[in-house]
Design a protein around this motif. Structure first.
Motif, PDB file in Angstrom:
ATOM      1  N   GLN A   4       0.818  -1.204   0.000  1.00 13.93           N
ATOM      2  CA  GLN A   4       0.000   0.000   0.000  1.00 13.93           C
ATOM      3  C   GLN A   4       0.860   1.264   0.000  1.00 13.93           C
ATOM      4  O   GLN A   4       0.487   2.300   0.538  1.00 13.93           O
ATOM      5  CB  GLN A   4      -0.938   0.017   1.209  1.00 13.93           C
ATOM      6  N   GLY A   5       2.044   1.156  -0.629  1.00 13.03           N
ATOM      7  CA  GLY A   5       2.898   2.330  -0.768  1.00 13.03           C
ATOM      8  C   GLY A   5       3.653   2.715   0.483  1.00 13.03           C
ATOM      9  O   GLY A   5       4.236   3.791   0.550  1.00 13.03           O
ATOM     10  N   VAL A   6       3.660   1.871   1.520  1.00 13.91           N
ATOM     11  CA  VAL A   6       4.322   2.211   2.768  1.00 13.91           C
ATOM     12  C   VAL A   6       5.829   2.068   2.603  1.00 13.91           C
ATOM     13  O   VAL A   6       6.327   1.008   2.239  1.00 13.91           O
ATOM     14  CB  VAL A   6       3.834   1.304   3.915  1.00 13.91           C
ATOM     15  N   ARG A   7       6.549   3.114   2.879  1.00 16.51           N
ATOM     16  CA  ARG A   7       8.007   3.070   2.846  1.00 16.51           C
ATOM     17  C   ARG A   7       8.532   3.588   4.180  1.00 16.51           C
ATOM     18  O   ARG A   7       7.871   4.363   4.875  1.00 16.51           O
ATOM     19  CB  ARG A   7       8.556   3.918   1.696  1.00 16.51           C
ATOM     20  N   TRP A   8       9.743   3.185   4.496  1.00 15.12           N
ATOM     21  CA  TRP A   8      10.322   3.598   5.768  1.00 15.12           C
ATOM     22  C   TRP A   8      10.669   5.071   5.755  1.00 15.12           C
ATOM     23  O   TRP A   8      10.885   5.683   4.708  1.00 15.12           O
ATOM     24  CB  TRP A   8      11.597   2.809   6.035  1.00 15.12           C
ATOM     25  N   THR A   9      10.781   5.630   6.956  1.00 15.51           N
ATOM     26  CA  THR A   9      11.336   6.967   7.110  1.00 15.51           C
ATOM     27  C   THR A   9      12.855   6.857   7.228  1.00 15.51           C
ATOM     28  O   THR A   9      13.400   5.765   7.438  1.00 15.51           O
ATOM     29  CB  THR A   9      10.782   7.655   8.362  1.00 15.51           C
ATOM     30  N   ALA A  10      13.531   7.990   7.134  1.00 19.64           N
ATOM     31  CA  ALA A  10      14.992   7.985   7.257  1.00 19.64           C
ATOM     32  C   ALA A  10      15.423   7.470   8.630  1.00 19.64           C
ATOM     33  O   ALA A  10      16.400   6.720   8.748  1.00 19.64           O
ATOM     34  CB  ALA A  10      15.536   9.391   7.017  1.00 19.64           C
ATOM     35  N   ASP A  11      14.697   7.842   9.693  1.00 18.22           N
ATOM     36  CA  ASP A  11      15.043   7.364  11.034  1.00 18.22           C
ATOM     37  C   ASP A  11      14.931   5.848  11.125  1.00 18.22           C
ATOM     38  O   ASP A  11      15.759   5.183  11.765  1.00 18.22           O
ATOM     39  CB  ASP A  11      14.132   8.002  12.079  1.00 18.22           C
ATOM     40  N   GLN A  12      13.912   5.283  10.492  1.00 16.35           N
ATOM     41  CA  GLN A  12      13.733   3.824  10.527  1.00 16.35           C
ATOM     42  C   GLN A  12      14.854   3.116   9.774  1.00 16.35           C
ATOM     43  O   GLN A  12      15.308   2.045  10.180  1.00 16.35           O
ATOM     44  CB  GLN A  12      12.369   3.471   9.943  1.00 16.35           C
ATOM     45  N   VAL A  13      15.321   3.716   8.683  1.00 14.86           N
ATOM     46  CA  VAL A  13      16.432   3.128   7.936  1.00 14.86           C
ATOM     47  C   VAL A  13      17.710   3.174   8.760  1.00 14.86           C
ATOM     48  O   VAL A  13      18.431   2.174   8.903  1.00 14.86           O
ATOM     49  CB  VAL A  13      16.643   3.866   6.601  1.00 14.86           C
TER      50      VAL A  13
END
Length: 449
Positions: A4-13
């Protein structure tokens, strides 16, 4: 995690990075400049070619849909895992469809993805088919031999504590850290890693600042209590005996039926020493209301295996470990990738938080802290320290010295802007350590660690 288009944030990466140097290097590669042939799939794969010092670009592939956390490969010679190219690719991907578009994976990426998912499937089938085949009598003999070794180690540790108190606490400062490290090594030999960790913590107390003899005596008393709990474990209620076994380092397998829920990822933070990185991931069950702790470990230069994005929810099963009041659990099957959620954990006042910690100590006297969500609190300076004060009321919780020195404190202050916030963290005898916060109104979770 691309569902559903969910991508991580920079903090999560960047939470995947095994150390600060990797975070810095990965951040530099989070721009489109060195990358070509990037793409992602709806099934959770991300790939790309990164220009390096050689004539051929490095081939980087990440599978972010793996149940145990992201899996990755890179053709670079780095011995750090994940390498800076993996972090850079994920940072690029976190920028959205306009930066890394969805498409079909090239053959070299598809081959690795298909091979790895096939091996993972075979491994799970083998584990399922092999359950219950171990010799129970042999397992009992191994457990008995280990218990005997732990008992011998505990007896030796009791003698060393008695010698320390007989000669006076001042001798601990004179002896230096070497005495404690040697004692810890003896506990490792006795197959009691929990005791070894507590002994190393004792070694850091002498000369640690004003009042260190009092702190050393307190920790010696708790260690003595743990030793006596092990030596007389057959007299304890089973739940407390299980807690003693866990604290000593004799960790049992998860037991009981798995609990399926939509688990909100409350926090993820790492602590490291020269040999090991320990990752703590806190979960909150939307339906059950349970709080669960996942522990994952990574050797030097490697990030721990499990990584979950803070602020998202994952439909999964967890199985609790035995022990009174123990929140630790094992992550089981994930039925869908983590997805955005409006779930927030219910909060308590600061007075209720301290009462909760006091009640938990009855079940586990060695407990350093408990997971708590504070509702409607204000970060407030208190002399040279900071505290979280109830927006309505006259009670407050001081922050631990370590938390007050982290950059996350200023994120919390900025998020608040003078308004109440909801904060999840760990509440213990040293104070409160904030890990994640939410604004009063709509808004995403903000990591503070």
């Amino acid at each position: 995690m691309t569902q559903q288009g969910v991508r991580w944030t920079a903090d999560q990466v960047l939470a995947l990075a095994p150390d600060a140097a990797s975070r810095k290097a990965g951040s530099k590669l989070g721009a489109a400049g060195p990358w070509s042939g990037t793409g992602s799939s709806d099934e959770g794969a991300v790939w790309g070619l990164c220009k390096g010092s050689g004539s051929e670009p490095y081939r980087t592939v990440v599978d972010v849909a793996d149940a145990s956390g992201p899996a990755y490969t890179c053709s670079c010679p780095s011995r750090t895992f994940p390498c800076k190219h993996v972090l850079g690719l994920l940072l690029l991907w976190s920028g959205g469809e306009a930066v890394v578009a969805t498409g079909r994976a090239p053959d070299w990426a598809e081959e690795w993805i298909a091979g790895r998912r096939g091996r993972t499937h075979e491994k799970r089938e083998a584990e399922a088919g092999g359950s219950g085949t171990a010799d129970p009598e042999a397992a009992r003999r191994r457990a008995r031999r280990r218990a005997e070794r732990i008992t011998a180690g505990v007896t030796e540790l009791e003698q060393r504590l008695a010698d320390l108190l007989r000669s006076g606490l001042a001798t601990a400062e004179q002896a230096g850290y070497g005495m404690w490290e040697e004692t810890a090594a003896r506990m490792v030999d006795a197959q009691a890693p929990g005791l070894a960790a507590r002994v190393r913590e004792l070694g850091a107390i002498p000369s640690s600042g004003p009042g260190w003899p009092v702190r050393l005596l307190e920790e010696c008393a708790l260690l003595h209590l743990l030793d006596q709990g092990w030596l007389h474990r057959e007299r304890l209620p089973e739940a407390l005996a299980a807690t003693v076994r866990t604290r000593v380092g004799l960790l049992a397998s998860p037991g009981g039926p798995p609990l399926r829920d939509d688990w909100l990822v409350l926090a993820q933070h790492d602590t490291s020493d020269t040999k090991l990185t320990t990752r703590r991931i806190w979960l909150h069950g939307a339906t059950s209301g349970r709080t669960a702790l996942l522990l994952s470990y990574g050797a030097a230069g490697r990030a721990p295996e499990i990584a979950l994005p803070v602020g998202l929810a994952v439909d999964a099963e967890v199985t609790a470990y035995p022990g009174t009041g123990q929140p630790r659990a094992a992550l089981g099957e994930q039925f869908a990738p983590p997805a955005p959620t409006s779930i927030r954990p219910p909060g308590v006042t600061t007075a209720e938080a301290t009462a909760r910690y006091g009640a938990a100590l009855r079940d586990d006297p060695w407990l350093d802290s408990v997971p708590v969500t504070l509702r409607d609190v204000l970060p407030t300076p208190d002399g040279d320290r900071w505290q979280l004060a109830d927006a309505e009321g006259d009670t407050a919780l001081p922050l631990t010295p370590a938390a007050a020195s982290r950059p996350g404190l200023w994120r919390l202050v900025a998020l608040s802007g003078g308004a109440p916030v909801r904060v999840f963290g760990e509440c213990g005898h040293r104070g409160f350590t904030p890990l994640t916060a939410w604004p009063t109104g709509p808004g995403e979770a903000v990591r503070l660690c």
